[in-house]
Motif scaffolding. Structure first.
Motif, mmCIF file in Angstrom:
data_model
loop_
_atom_site.group_PDB
_atom_site.id
_atom_site.type_symbol
_atom_site.label_atom_id
_atom_site.label_comp_id
_atom_site.label_asym_id
_atom_site.label_seq_id
_atom_site.Cartn_x
_atom_site.Cartn_y
_atom_site.Cartn_z
ATOM 1 N N ILE A 1 38.038 38.016 47.083
ATOM 2 C CA ILE A 1 36.643 37.897 46.652
ATOM 3 C C ILE A 1 36.522 37.685 45.140
ATOM 4 C CG2 ILE A 1 34.391 39.049 46.611
ATOM 5 C CD1 ILE A 1 35.250 40.463 49.218
ATOM 6 N N PRO A 2 37.119 38.549 44.295
ATOM 7 C CA PRO A 2 37.028 38.268 42.859
ATOM 8 C C PRO A 2 37.707 36.963 42.457
ATOM 9 C CG PRO A 2 38.485 40.137 43.297
ATOM 10 C CD PRO A 2 37.773 39.836 44.561
ATOM 11 N N GLU A 3 38.752 36.569 43.208
ATOM 12 C CA GLU A 3 39.391 35.278 42.925
ATOM 13 C C GLU A 3 38.417 34.135 43.181
ATOM 14 O OE1 GLU A 3 42.956 34.958 45.180
ATOM 15 O OE2 GLU A 3 43.973 36.599 44.125
ATOM 16 N N ALA B 1 29.118 31.588 43.935
ATOM 17 C CA ALA B 1 30.536 31.234 43.936
ATOM 18 C C ALA B 1 31.230 31.726 45.202
ATOM 19 C CB ALA B 1 31.222 31.816 42.700
ATOM 20 N N VAL B 2 30.917 32.945 45.633
ATOM 21 C CA VAL B 2 31.517 33.485 46.856
ATOM 22 C C VAL B 2 31.048 32.695 48.072
ATOM 23 C CG1 VAL B 2 31.707 35.522 48.339
ATOM 24 C CG2 VAL B 2 31.741 35.786 45.859
ATOM 25 N N ALA B 3 29.740 32.386 48.114
ATOM 26 C CA ALA B 3 29.199 31.629 49.245
ATOM 27 C C ALA B 3 29.796 30.234 49.320
ATOM 28 C CB ALA B 3 27.677 31.546 49.135
ATOM 29 N N GLU B 4 30.053 29.633 48.162
ATOM 30 C CA GLU B 4 30.628 28.280 48.150
ATOM 31 C C GLU B 4 32.111 28.304 48.469
ATOM 32 O OE1 GLU B 4 31.406 24.545 45.100
ATOM 33 O OE2 GLU B 4 30.149 26.213 44.468
ATOM 34 N N GLN B 5 32.873 29.175 47.812
ATOM 35 C CA GLN B 5 34.318 29.213 47.989
ATOM 36 C C GLN B 5 34.725 29.699 49.380
ATOM 37 O OE1 GLN B 5 36.628 28.066 45.716
ATOM 38 N NE2 GLN B 5 34.814 27.326 44.645
ATOM 39 N N SER B 6 33.891 30.511 50.004
ATOM 40 C CA SER B 6 34.192 30.964 51.362
ATOM 41 C C SER B 6 33.948 29.871 52.396
ATOM 42 C CB SER B 6 33.339 32.192 51.713
ATOM 43 O OG SER B 6 31.964 31.840 51.802
ATOM 44 N N GLY B 7 33.246 28.801 51.968
ATOM 45 C CA GLY B 7 32.969 27.685 52.867
ATOM 46 C C GLY B 7 31.586 27.703 53.471
ATOM 47 N N MET C 1 35.177 34.381 43.023
ATOM 48 C CA MET C 1 34.140 34.463 41.995
ATOM 49 C C MET C 1 34.597 33.757 40.722
ATOM 50 S SD MET C 1 33.214 38.435 42.804
ATOM 51 C CE MET C 1 32.230 38.756 41.361
ATOM 52 N N GLY C 2 35.844 34.020 40.331
ATOM 53 C CA GLY C 2 36.380 33.378 39.138
ATOM 54 C C GLY C 2 36.514 31.882 39.292
ATOM 55 N N LYS C 3 37.016 31.450 40.456
ATOM 56 C CA LYS C 3 37.191 30.024 40.707
ATOM 57 C C LYS C 3 35.854 29.302 40.757
ATOM 58 C CE LYS C 3 39.501 26.813 43.876
ATOM 59 N NZ LYS C 3 40.285 26.683 45.133
ATOM 60 N N GLY C 4 34.867 29.945 41.350
ATOM 61 C CA GLY C 4 33.550 29.316 41.458
ATOM 62 C C GLY C 4 32.841 29.210 40.128
ATOM 63 N N LEU C 5 33.175 30.098 39.188
ATOM 64 C CA LEU C 5 32.533 30.063 37.874
ATOM 65 C C LEU C 5 33.169 29.045 36.936
ATOM 66 C CD1 LEU C 5 31.929 33.857 37.141
ATOM 67 C CD2 LEU C 5 30.196 32.127 37.609
#
Length: 527
Positions: free
Chosen positions: A349-351, A111-117, A353-357
């Motif tokens: 970062i936790p945001e 999720a972090v890898a995806e949401q960070s771009g 993680m939550g969005k990616g899940l």
């Protein structure tokens, strides 16, 4: 330029050439639409298992497990003791459901890898600037590798495929369909372990433990096979596209473009300077993480090794591979985010993680129903008895493992036309296929590898797949009167080619006895 004549001709050709197939797909679609949502399907099956357990328990149905020489009888799930166990164990069934923890720990990092771009940039960077001569293979290869982005890969790859083909002067409609076929058909072929590997491995573990209580199928069980499969699937897509489909695409005249069509896709091809800088730093961080992991695993007494000093299934490395992969995505995603500015503060970062899940919440809901169904199925002993009886039938027929695997391959491919959820279909099939094949000396890892081929390759022609409609929407931006027949006329040859070539790879691999992944043998020896 627009023209009604080619469009009319195309419709006529689709109707005549695909008429019989269209009727078949209509039947499949109507039958599939009558199936309940997978959540209710699994709960309904759980009730059916309880009813069958009462019926067969009263008849005295039993079988002898050849692995233990123990007599197996059906447990009546309506007995007082069973009902007490069912109620008391519902929470534990869900919490200890093997895929649940594995998937969550991997997805937190992804999720972090995806949401960070990072993941979208990796996919775009693979395609941007590709040579016109190699564009089909590059798009197909990127599509098969895109499963690291899970279902988001479709929304990234389909428009990218169209834009990349257009950039080199080829039909963008063909590019969309190539990207879709490679992404969906090659969903199980990947360059690294992803969420699907953890889901399938967990389900295979539950099924294998019906026969062998200590058996574990690692998330990396099919890693070697998946990696090579990525190139085989891309090659199959390329061959059919260049030899057959490109000629058909040349006959299709596209609509005139407007500001709203297709250039207005919310995606860009080339990486900007900031993204390139982030990618370089991300690659460096990957190398550093790999070097650190190697250094930790090198000492003979490393916590990443097993008691014998190796890297078997019980070693810290293999047992904790999901956590290691998830942490790797987490670290590299953060590094890329800070390098590009997509992460500005630690609270981001936790945001992320939550969005990616969020997209996986429906999967977690499905896991609850699936965990109860599998727990009841295992408690009733019906799965073990079915596996034993099925193995006895195949043994009596003396057909040999090749025919058995061939039958399983075709059965999965047929099932995938109706139930396009990879985890959902394996939840239904694994409790019977895995133990039955184990009794025939076929390892769970082999059965799981076989399942991947049948499940992935027929998804692209199933009207039950939600992404079938997605790709239709994208190609209609280039040709507004494109319909289901247009999609099928391209995806059927691609599906067939992937099915055959990937299947040949499987049987060659199985015949040579090469491990499917680290410590994953092709054969199972009953102890």
């Amino acid at each position: 330029m627009s023209s009604t004549t080619p469009a009319t001709a195309e419709k006529r050709n689709d109707g005549s050439e695909l008429n019989w197939l269209m009727r078949l797909l209509v039947i499949i679609e109507k039958a599939g639409n009558k199936l309940p949502h997978p959540f209710w399907l699994f709960l309904s099956l759980a009730v059916i298992v309880m009813i069958l357990s009462a019926i067969f328990s009263s008849t005295g149905l039993n079988a002898v497990n050849p692995a233990t020489d123990e007599k197996v009888t059906v447990t009546n799930l309506f007995s007082t003791e069973s009902l007490r166990e069912i109620v008391a164990g519902a929470t534990n069934n869900f919490v200890t459901f093997p895929p649940l923890g594995l998937v969550l720990i991997v997805l937190i990092g992804v999720a972090v890898a995806e949401q960070s771009g990072l993941i979208p940039a990796m996919l775009r960077g693979t395609i941007a600037g590709a040579s016109p001569k190699w564009i089909t293979f590059i798009v197909a290869l990127a599509g098969t590798a895109s499963s690291i982005a899970s279902d988001a890969s479709y929304m990234i790859m389909i428009p990218l495929g169209g834009l990349s083909f257009k950039a080199v002067g080829r039909n963008p409609l063909l590019g969309c369909l190539v990207a879709y076929a490679a992404t969906s058909g090659g969903y199980s072929a990947a360059p690294m372990v992803n969420s699907l590997d953890t889901i399938l491995g967990g389900l295979s573990t539950s099924a294998a433990q019906i026969i062998d209580a200590d058996y574990t199928v690692s998330p990396v069980a099919n890693f070697y096979f998946n990696f090579i499969s990525m190139f085989v699937v891309a090659a199959a897509v390329t061959l059919v596209t260049e030899l057959v489909l490109s000629k058909r695409a040349d006959q299709i005249e596209l609509d005139e473009e407007t500001d709203d069509d297709p250039d207005n896709f919310d995606v860009k091809m080339a990486l900007d300077a900031n993204e390139k800088r982030g990618m370089v730093i991300a690659v460096i961080s990957i190398i550093v993480c790999a070097a650190l992991l190697f250094a930790l695993a090198w000492p003979a007494g490393s916590f990443l090794r097993d008691e014998a000093g190796g890297f078997g299934p019980e070693s810290g490395l293999m047992a904790g591979i999901a956590a290691i992969i998830g942490f790797g995505f987490f670290i590299v995603g953060i590094v890329y985010g800070y390098a590009t500015g997509s992460i500005k503060r630690t609270a981001d970062i936790p945001e992320m993680m939550g969005k990616g899940l969020l997209p996986f919440v429906p999967v977690i809901v499905l896991f609850f129903a699936a965990s109860q169904f599998l727990a009841l199925f295992k408690m009733s002993n019906l799965g073990e008895i079915m596996a034993i009886k099925g193995a006895e039938v195949f043994g009596a027929l003396n057909t040999g493992p090749f025919v058995i695997l061939l039958g399983g391959w075709l059965l999965v491919a047929l099932g995938a036309l109706f139930l396009t959820s990879g985890s959902g279909l394996w939840t239904l099939m694994a409790p019977v296929l895995v133990p039955m094949f184990m009794l025939l000396s076929i390892s769970p890892e082999t059965t799981q590898a076989l399942y991947r081929i049948g499940d992935s390759t027929t998804n692209i022609i199933s009207p039950m797949s939600p992404y079938f409609v997605v790709v239709l929407g994208f190609i209609q931006r280039y040709k507004r009167d494109a319909g289901i027949g247009t999609v099928l006329s391209f995806t059927i040859p691609l599906s067939f080619a992937m099915f055959i070539l990937w299947g040949l790879l499987f049987f060659i691999w199985w015949a040579t006895g090469i491990p499917w992944g680290p410590g994953a043998a092709t054969h199972y020896q009953m102890g």
